[in-house]
Design a protein around this motif. Structure first.
Motif, PDB file in Angstrom:
ATOM      1  N   ARG A 138      72.226 100.385 -29.591  1.00 42.48           N
ATOM      2  CA  ARG A 138      72.640 101.447 -30.508  1.00 42.48           C
ATOM      3  C   ARG A 138      71.935 101.256 -31.833  1.00 42.48           C
ATOM      4  NH1 ARG A 138      77.211 104.834 -31.750  1.00 42.48           N
ATOM      5  NH2 ARG A 138      77.685 104.826 -33.967  1.00 42.48           N
ATOM      6  N   VAL A 139      71.303 102.306 -32.349  1.00 39.83           N
ATOM      7  CA  VAL A 139      70.674 102.259 -33.657  1.00 39.83           C
ATOM      8  C   VAL A 139      71.724 102.593 -34.708  1.00 39.83           C
ATOM      9  CG1 VAL A 139      68.914 103.268 -35.159  1.00 39.83           C
ATOM     10  CG2 VAL A 139      68.428 102.898 -32.751  1.00 39.83           C
ATOM     11  N   THR A 184      67.820  99.655 -39.116  1.00 37.63           N
ATOM     12  CA  THR A 184      66.440 100.144 -39.047  1.00 37.63           C
ATOM     13  C   THR A 184      65.976 100.397 -40.463  1.00 37.63           C
ATOM     14  OG1 THR A 184      67.595 101.782 -37.783  1.00 37.63           O
ATOM     15  CG2 THR A 184      65.341 101.465 -37.261  1.00 37.63           C
ATOM     16  N   SER A 232      65.212 103.649 -28.600  1.00 39.59           N
ATOM     17  CA  SER A 232      66.107 103.391 -29.725  1.00 39.59           C
ATOM     18  C   SER A 232      66.165 101.920 -30.097  1.00 39.59           C
ATOM     19  CB  SER A 232      67.516 103.894 -29.396  1.00 39.59           C
ATOM     20  OG  SER A 232      68.036 103.207 -28.265  1.00 39.59           O
ATOM     21  N   ASP A 233      65.773 101.053 -29.165  1.00 41.61           N
ATOM     22  CA  ASP A 233      65.774  99.624 -29.459  1.00 41.61           C
ATOM     23  C   ASP A 233      64.443  99.152 -30.035  1.00 41.61           C
ATOM     24  OD1 ASP A 233      64.241  99.916 -27.205  1.00 41.61           O
ATOM     25  OD2 ASP A 233      65.274  98.397 -26.014  1.00 41.61           O
ATOM     26  N   SER A 234      63.507 100.068 -30.261  1.00 41.87           N
ATOM     27  CA  SER A 234      62.189  99.748 -30.803  1.00 41.87           C
ATOM     28  C   SER A 234      61.440  98.866 -29.817  1.00 41.87           C
ATOM     29  CB  SER A 234      62.311  99.103 -32.184  1.00 41.87           C
ATOM     30  OG  SER A 234      61.050  98.956 -32.788  1.00 41.87           O
ATOM     31  N   ASP A 236      63.127  96.790 -37.280  1.00 43.97           N
ATOM     32  CA  ASP A 236      64.562  96.714 -37.034  1.00 43.97           C
ATOM     33  C   ASP A 236      65.035  95.271 -37.116  1.00 43.97           C
ATOM     34  OD1 ASP A 236      64.512  99.431 -36.355  1.00 43.97           O
ATOM     35  OD2 ASP A 236      63.962  98.932 -34.286  1.00 43.97           O
TER      36      ASP A 236
END
Length: 376
Positions: free
Chosen positions: A358-359, A17, A310-312, A339
Motif C-alpha cells: 500500500r502506498v 513516497t 505501487s511498491d516501486s 520510497d
C-alpha cells in the motif's frame, strides 16, 4: 547451498513516497532523518523535519550518521570545510561533526587535505566509544587513510594507503578491535582487508578482476563476515562469507538478470534471528528486485519480489533493522520516485498472515502522515 522459492507470506508495505527525482537528492534532504531511530520505527505519523542545512563552510555532501554513547549523532561530510570556496571548483576536504537530536551542529574536525587525508566517509562507533572512518584520498602515501576520532575531535591516522583504498562503505570491527573492510583499489582487483589496532594492514582475500562492485561487510553472530558482489564473469552477483583468518566461501550465486532469485545484490543486514537480509536491484518474478533472507550456511529464500507498480522497485543500499523487528529500506522506481518501505513481520519463523502493498500519502515538501498499519 539450498535455494527456495519466494515465500508469499512475508508482508510488504510502502510507508512513504517522496517527490525527489534522484537518490542523490534524497540523501541531501533526508540523510539526517533516515539515520534517526524514530525514522525506522513503526508509528502512526511520519513527520519530516530538517535539522541542519550544510552551507559549505561547515561541510557539504554529508554521509551516514552513527549515534554516540552520549545520545548525540556523529557523521562526516565528503567536502566543505577547509579549502571550500562558494561558486568555484574548490569543494573543500571534508569534516567530522556532531549533531544533537535537536539540531545543534558542532564541527569536530576539519580535514586539511594533507597527511590527514581528504573526503572522509563511513563513520562507525568502535568498541572503545571512539569513532572510526576512512578518507577517499590524500594521506601520507596519497591513497587515503583509516582514522580514529574521539567524541571531542582528537583525530589519529591509523593507516595511510599507498594505493587507493576506495573502500566499499564503512568498516566493521571485531571484539579485539581489528577493523575489516573492502577495498576497490581503483583499476586493480577488489580485496578484503584487516587492520589491527596498531596499524598492521593485511589483505585477506583478492577478488577476480571481473568483479564489478562489492558491498561493505556485515559481521554475523558466528564471528564471520558477509558481503555481496555486484557481478562477475558469468554471473550477476554473489553472496559470500569470509572468516577473520581469510577463508573465503561463496554462499549464493545470482546466475541471470531475469532469475527469480534476483540480480545485482546490495549489502546485507544481520537479523535478530542470526540470518542475513538484503535486497537486489533487479531480477525476481516482477523483474524489479527482491528482498531476501540467507543463512550463514547459504540457504537462500526470496521474501518479496517488487512489481514496479505501487511498491516501486529497484531497492537501494542496505536494509535497516528497526526496534520493532521490521526491516526498512529505500527503492528507486524506473520513473524516479524514492520510497521508504518496511518489510513487515519478524524475520522468518512461522509465516505471518499474508499482507499487501500500500502506498501511503505524503504532503508536499516531505511533510505529511503515514498510516501504520494501513486500514483494512
Amino acid at each position: 547451498m539450498v535455494n527456495q522459492k519466494e515465500d508469499p507470506s512475508k508482508k510488504f508495505r510502502t510507508m512513504i513516497t517522496t517527490p525527489f527525482p534522484s537518490p542523490r537528492l534524497l540523501c541531501a534532504a533526508l540523510c539526517l532523518l533516515l539515520n534517526l531511530p524514530g525514522a525506522i520505527q513503526a508509528q502512526d505519523t511520519a513527520v519530516y523535519a530538517t535539522l541542519h542545512s550544510f552551507a559549505g563552510g561547515d561541510g557539504s555532501t554529508p554521509g551516514r550518521l552513527v549515534q554516540g554513547s552520549d545520545g548525540n549523532f556523529y557523521g562526516t561530510t565528503i567536502g566543505g570545510g577547509f579549502g571550500y570556496t562558494a561558486g568555484s571548483s574548490n569543494t573543500g576536504y571534508g569534516t567530522v561533526y556532531q549533531i544533537t537530536p535537536t539540531g545543534k551542529l558542532t564541527t569536530l574536525y576539519v580535514f586539511a587535505g594533507a597527511d590527514d587525508g581528504q573526503g572522509p566517509f563511513g563513520l562507525i562507533r568502535g568498541n572503545d566509544g571512539n569513532f572510526y572512518g576512512l578518507t577517499s584520498y590524500g594521506g601520507a602515501n596519497g591513497g587515503g587513510t583509516v582514522f580514529r576520532i574521539t567524541p571531542t575531535g582528537e583525530l589519529t591516522t591509523l593507516y595511510a594507503a599507498a594505493k587507493y583504498l576506495n573502500a566499499a562503505g564503512p568498516l566493521v570491527q571485531d571484539d579485539d578491535g581489528n577493523l575489516y573492510g573492502v577495498s576497490m583499489a581503483g583499476a586493480q582487483a577488489a580485496s578484503i582487508f584487516r587492520l589491527a589496532p596498531a596499524g598492521h594492514y593485511i589483505t585477506l582475500h583478492t577478488f577476480s578482476n571481473g568483479v564489478s562492485s562489492t558491498s561493505s561487510l556485515t559481521r554475523g553472530n558466528d564471528g564471520n563476515f558477509y558481503g555481496a558482489t555486484g557481478g562477475d564473469v558469468g554471473n550477476f552477483g554473489t553472496i559470500y562469507q569470509i572468516t577473520p583468518q581469510g577463508a573465503f566461501t561463496t554462499l549464493h550465486t545470482f546466475p541471470d538478470t531475469g532469475d527469480a532469485d534476483g540480480s545485482f545484490p546490495n549489502g546485507l543486514t544481520l537479523g535478530p534471528d542470526g540470518n542475513l537480509y538484503g535486497t537486489t536491484q533487479g531480477g525476481g518474478t516482477g523483474s524489479h528486485g527482491v528482498v531476501f533472507q540467507i543463512t550463514n550456511a547459504g540457504q537462500y529464500i526470496v521474501l518479496y519480489s517488487f512489481t514496479g507498480g505501487s511498491d516501486s522497485g529497484s531497492p537501494l543500499g542496505n536494509l535497516a533493522l528497526g526496534s520493532d523487528g521490521n526491516f526498512y529500506g529505500i527503492t528507486e522506481g524506473s520513473t524516479g520516485p524514492i520510497d521508504i518501505f518496511p518489510v513487515i513481520g519478524q524475520p522468518p519463523r512461522p509465516p505471518p498472515p499474508i499482507g499487501t502493498a500500500r502506498v501511503l500519502p505524503v504532503a508536499p515538501h516531505g511533510r505529511g502522515t503515514a498510516q501504520f498499519p494501513p486500514a483494512n
